[in-house]
Design an enzyme around this catalytic site. Structure first.
Site, PDB file in Angstrom:
ATOM      1  N   HIS A 309       0.835  -1.080  -0.173  1.00  0.00           N
ATOM      2  CA  HIS A 309       0.070   0.073   0.052  1.00  0.00           C
ATOM      3  C   HIS A 309       0.885   1.558  -0.032  1.00  0.00           C
ATOM      4  CE1 HIS A 309       0.614   1.263   4.208  1.00  0.00           C
ATOM      5  NE2 HIS A 309       0.417  -0.172   4.698  1.00  0.00           N
ATOM      6  N   CYS A 327       3.626  -4.399   6.398  1.00  0.00           N
ATOM      7  CA  CYS A 327       3.176  -4.356   5.353  1.00  0.00           C
ATOM      8  C   CYS A 327       4.447  -4.003   4.462  1.00  0.00           C
ATOM      9  CB  CYS A 327       2.084  -3.162   5.366  1.00  0.00           C
ATOM     10  SG  CYS A 327       0.394  -3.779   5.977  1.00  0.00           S
TER      11      CYS A 327
END
Length: 379
Positions: A309, A327
């Protein structure tokens, strides 16, 4: 002999002649039975019939003038009469727990008519179990996408269910089914799908005994396509996210992976798939003190909580330092480019991390070796 006596003997002889030598009228004969014989499958009077079995009517030495099968509500079952009129077969499945009645007429070779009559009942399950299948019809998915059949309740007879599942591909693909839980069975290829493969799946579950008095609620089918071959190469030590498409590198993005010295923040090793894509994702991690953090162009690759992301706020670390909470952070521009290129089912291969992902978070199909995968088959 007197004339009176002669007349008496003459009369007596006539009576004897009539009673002894004459022929009586023929007795009435029973009419011949009609030659046409009607038969049914399942037989008339049958009980506990599986509603998924073939349902047929046939006539020997004759043909049907009309034939119908109706349920208790008077609704006719759809069916097809053969061109020669000698057989009829239902073209739709029957229902659970119903009584069905035959009606109609057949005419034999002798011109005599016989009725079509009889009835039977279908079984009534203790319960029915609903199933779903993914990918859905006409989806385009990545080369690591598994086929997944999920059930609303646990399945006891896994072998029976697995035998009812069939996968057809436009090119030869080696693969196998594996039970990941009592409620989920997945099929994956041994290696990634060949690009642009057409896949058809059928699950003949209606009327199938799951064990414990449970039966399948409905058949399932799906036809979908494998897209181009795109793989994400995510070596945490390079601080780059590399995208390979159809064997050629098409992108290399500056990235920041999970904090290397905190096992709770590692981006773990393993082969994952893109599970979902959301233009905006709200993220929470109470353990590390943040809630309702808004990030854009988020592609989830693990239900443990890992995404690719945008994190523009972490721009200084991209390509240099691994400091995320697990992440894969990209710049806003690069995250958008990657997001637009990704398909659900694309593989994400993470390597170089200090820890590996245990095979327990959905989807973990590619975290198992081929031998481990095959060992989960029920047949």
């Amino acid at each position: 002999m007197s004339s009176k006596l002669r007349l008496l003997w003459t009369a007596l002889a006539a009576v004897l002649l009539i009673s002894g030598c004459g022929t009586s009228a023929p007795e009435d004969r029973a009419p011949a039975e009609p030659v046409a014989k009607v038969s049914f499958e399942p037989g008339a009077g049958a009980a506990e019939v599986n509603p998924a079995v073939p349902v047929k009517a046939g006539v020997e030495r004759g043909r049907f003038d009309s034939v119908q099968l109706t349920n208790g509500e008077g609704k006719q079952v759809e069916g097809q009469l053969a061109p020669d009129g000698k057989s009829w077969q239902a073209t739709t499945a029957l229902g659970y727990g119903k009584t069905y009645t035959w009606s109609g007429q057949a005419t034999g070779e002798d011109g005599k008519q016989v009725p079509v009559q009889g009835s039977f009942t279908t079984l009534r399950p203790q319960r029915t179990i609903r199933a779903t299948i993914n990918p859905t019809d006409e989806a385009e998915v990545g080369i690591a996408m598994p086929i997944s059949v999920k059930f609303d309740e646990p399945v006891q007879d896994k072998a029976a269910v697995q035998r009812a599942l069939n996968v057809q591909t436009s090119v030869p693909v080696e693969g196998a089914w594996a039970w990941l839980s009592d409620r989920q069975v997945d099929w994956r290829p041994k290696e990634y799908w060949p690009a642009n493969t057409r896949v058809s799946v059928s699950a003949k579950l209606y009327g199938l005994a799951y064990g414990g008095g449970a039966y399948g609620l409905a058949d399932l089918t799906t036809d979908f396509n494998i897209g181009r071959a795109q793989i994400v190469k995510a070596d945490v030590n390079t601080h780059r996210l590399v995208v390979v498409r159809d064997g050629e590198q098409v992108a290399s993005y500056a990235a920041s992976y999970g904090e290397e010295y905190d096992p709770g923040r590692n981006t773990p090793n393993g082969t994952f798939i893109i599970m979902e894509k959301n233009p905006v994702e709200i993220m929470d991690n109470p353990r590390y003190g943040y809630r309702d953090v808004r990030k854009t162009w988020a592609a989830r690759f693990s239900n443990h909580g890992e995404f690719i992301h945008e994190n523009q706020e972490n721009a200084a670390a991209l390509g240099k330092v691994n400091n995320s909470h697990g992440c894969i952070n990209l710049s806003a521009a690069d995250a958008k480019k990657y997001y637009d290129s990704a398909l659900i089912g694309d593989p994400v291969e993470v390597s170089g991390s200090a820890s590996s992902m245990p095979p327990q978070y959905d989807v973990y199909d590619w975290l198992l070796s081929w031998d481990q995968w095959q060992a989960k088959s029920a047949v």
